[in-house]
Design a protein around this motif. Structure first.
Motif, PDB file in Angstrom:
ATOM      1  N   VAL A  69     -12.291 -27.303  -3.803  1.00  0.00           N
ATOM      2  CA  VAL A  69     -10.837 -27.367  -3.963  1.00  0.00           C
ATOM      3  C   VAL A  69     -10.122 -26.233  -3.232  1.00  0.00           C
ATOM      4  CG1 VAL A  69      -8.953 -27.408  -5.659  1.00  0.00           C
ATOM      5  CG2 VAL A  69     -11.125 -28.516  -6.184  1.00  0.00           C
ATOM      6  N   PHE A  70     -10.669 -25.017  -3.311  1.00  0.00           N
ATOM      7  CA  PHE A  70     -10.030 -23.851  -2.708  1.00  0.00           C
ATOM      8  C   PHE A  70     -10.994 -23.168  -1.746  1.00  0.00           C
ATOM      9  CE2 PHE A  70      -8.137 -24.082  -7.024  1.00  0.00           C
ATOM     10  CZ  PHE A  70      -6.853 -24.408  -6.653  1.00  0.00           C
ATOM     11  N   THR A  71     -10.433 -22.536  -0.721  1.00  0.00           N
ATOM     12  CA  THR A  71     -11.225 -21.753   0.220  1.00  0.00           C
ATOM     13  C   THR A  71     -10.539 -20.412   0.448  1.00  0.00           C
ATOM     14  OG1 THR A  71     -10.097 -22.758   2.107  1.00  0.00           O
ATOM     15  CG2 THR A  71     -12.160 -23.793   1.400  1.00  0.00           C
ATOM     16  N   PHE A  72     -11.284 -19.467   0.985  1.00  0.00           N
ATOM     17  CA  PHE A  72     -10.736 -18.146   1.278  1.00  0.00           C
ATOM     18  C   PHE A  72      -9.841 -18.215   2.511  1.00  0.00           C
ATOM     19  CE2 PHE A  72     -15.007 -17.058  -0.529  1.00  0.00           C
ATOM     20  CZ  PHE A  72     -14.540 -16.590  -1.734  1.00  0.00           C
ATOM     21  N   ASN A  73      -8.881 -17.308   2.573  1.00  0.00           N
ATOM     22  CA  ASN A  73      -8.113 -17.112   3.802  1.00  0.00           C
ATOM     23  C   ASN A  73      -7.833 -15.626   3.959  1.00  0.00           C
ATOM     24  OD1 ASN A  73      -5.504 -16.364   2.682  1.00  0.00           O
ATOM     25  ND2 ASN A  73      -5.283 -18.500   2.075  1.00  0.00           N
ATOM     26  N   GLU A  74      -7.253 -15.261   5.077  1.00  0.00           N
ATOM     27  CA  GLU A  74      -7.042 -13.851   5.409  1.00  0.00           C
ATOM     28  C   GLU A  74      -5.977 -13.153   4.574  1.00  0.00           C
ATOM     29  OE1 GLU A  74      -8.984 -16.033   8.601  1.00  0.00           O
ATOM     30  OE2 GLU A  74      -7.168 -16.399   7.461  1.00  0.00           O
ATOM     31  N   ALA A  75      -5.283 -13.878   3.727  1.00  0.00           N
ATOM     32  CA  ALA A  75      -4.253 -13.256   2.902  1.00  0.00           C
ATOM     33  C   ALA A  75      -4.845 -12.266   1.897  1.00  0.00           C
ATOM     34  CB  ALA A  75      -3.437 -14.318   2.168  1.00  0.00           C
ATOM     35  N   VAL A  76      -6.134 -12.408   1.604  1.00  0.00           N
ATOM     36  CA  VAL A  76      -6.823 -11.482   0.715  1.00  0.00           C
ATOM     37  C   VAL A  76      -8.084 -11.013   1.420  1.00  0.00           C
ATOM     38  CG1 VAL A  76      -8.040 -11.233  -1.488  1.00  0.00           C
ATOM     39  CG2 VAL A  76      -5.943 -12.579  -1.380  1.00  0.00           C
ATOM     40  N   SER A  77      -8.298  -9.701   1.393  1.00  0.00           N
ATOM     41  CA  SER A  77      -9.512  -9.135   1.980  1.00  0.00           C
ATOM     42  C   SER A  77      -9.952  -7.954   1.136  1.00  0.00           C
ATOM     43  CB  SER A  77      -9.268  -8.696   3.423  1.00  0.00           C
ATOM     44  OG  SER A  77      -8.309  -7.664   3.470  1.00  0.00           O
ATOM     45  N   PHE A  78     -11.188  -7.545   1.335  1.00  0.00           N
ATOM     46  CA  PHE A  78     -11.713  -6.361   0.667  1.00  0.00           C
ATOM     47  C   PHE A  78     -11.909  -5.283   1.714  1.00  0.00           C
ATOM     48  CE2 PHE A  78     -12.964  -9.778  -2.207  1.00  0.00           C
ATOM     49  CZ  PHE A  78     -12.342  -9.328  -3.355  1.00  0.00           C
ATOM     50  N   GLN A  79     -11.428  -4.086   1.403  1.00  0.00           N
ATOM     51  CA  GLN A  79     -11.486  -2.978   2.337  1.00  0.00           C
ATOM     52  C   GLN A  79     -12.658  -2.075   1.974  1.00  0.00           C
ATOM     53  OE1 GLN A  79      -7.752  -0.958   2.604  1.00  0.00           O
ATOM     54  NE2 GLN A  79      -8.367   0.273   4.337  1.00  0.00           N
ATOM     55  N   VAL A  80     -13.485  -1.783   2.978  1.00  0.00           N
ATOM     56  CA  VAL A  80     -14.622  -0.882   2.818  1.00  0.00           C
ATOM     57  C   VAL A  80     -14.312   0.374   3.624  1.00  0.00           C
ATOM     58  CG1 VAL A  80     -17.103  -0.590   3.121  1.00  0.00           C
ATOM     59  CG2 VAL A  80     -16.176  -2.876   2.635  1.00  0.00           C
TER      60      VAL A  80
END
Length: 166
Positions: A75-86
């Motif tokens: 139903v849902f997929t990831f997009n660039e609006a959320v990311s994790f910063q390392v």
């Protein structure tokens, strides 16, 4: 009055790769582990359509940060609006996370320290010193660093510092 501790746990929605993704991430970051696995049962099968016994959620920690991975279907997929910063202190550390997280990911999604991993999740692998460079009150220095940043995929700390210093 008692003190309440708030914990924020990101929940990552996968089609059916939650366990594989959690194991992938745990294998990259130090002090990381799978903390629990829950499974679908017969209840709600007419709604979720998952086989009883298949993985519902995986709890895991990445260097002490809790996450939940959920197998919720397509139903849902990831997009660039959320990311994790390392944030990385050294180039070796930056190279480690960049190389491991980007393995099998989308090569076209790499820019300015951003990458997309094999599960479609976006990450920013950046040197800890970058924000100090970009917010330096000497705008000539900060703009040189920013110009150098815009030309990079995987970030090069020495090149950023060289640009920053002029």
């Amino acid at each position: 009055m008692s003190k309440r501790i708030h914990t924020i746990t990101p929940c990552l929605w996968f089609d059916d790769q939650a366990e594989a993704a959690a194991n992938f991430y745990v294998g990259i970051f130090p002090n990381s582990k799978i903390t629990l696995i829950s499974r679908y049962g017969e209840a709600g099968k007419e709604v979720h359509g998952k086989e009883p016994g298949s993985v519902l959620t995986v709890g895991f920690e990445l260097d002490g940060q809790s996450f939940t991975a959920l197998n919720g279907g397509p139903v849902f997929t990831f997009n660039e609006a959320v990311s994790f910063q390392v944030n990385c202190e050294t180039q070796d550390e930056l190279d480690h996370y960049w190389d491991r997280l980007s393995a099998g990911g989308d090569d076209n999604a790499k820019q300015c320290g951003w990458l997309k991993d094999r599960y479609g999740l976006s990450w920013q692998v950046v040197p800890s010193v970058l924000m100090a460079m970009l917010t330096d009150p000497d705008t000539a220095r900060s703009q040189r660093a920013f110009t150098a940043l815009l030309q990079m995929k995987k970030l090069d700390i020495a090149a950023l510092k060289k640009a920053f210093d002029g």
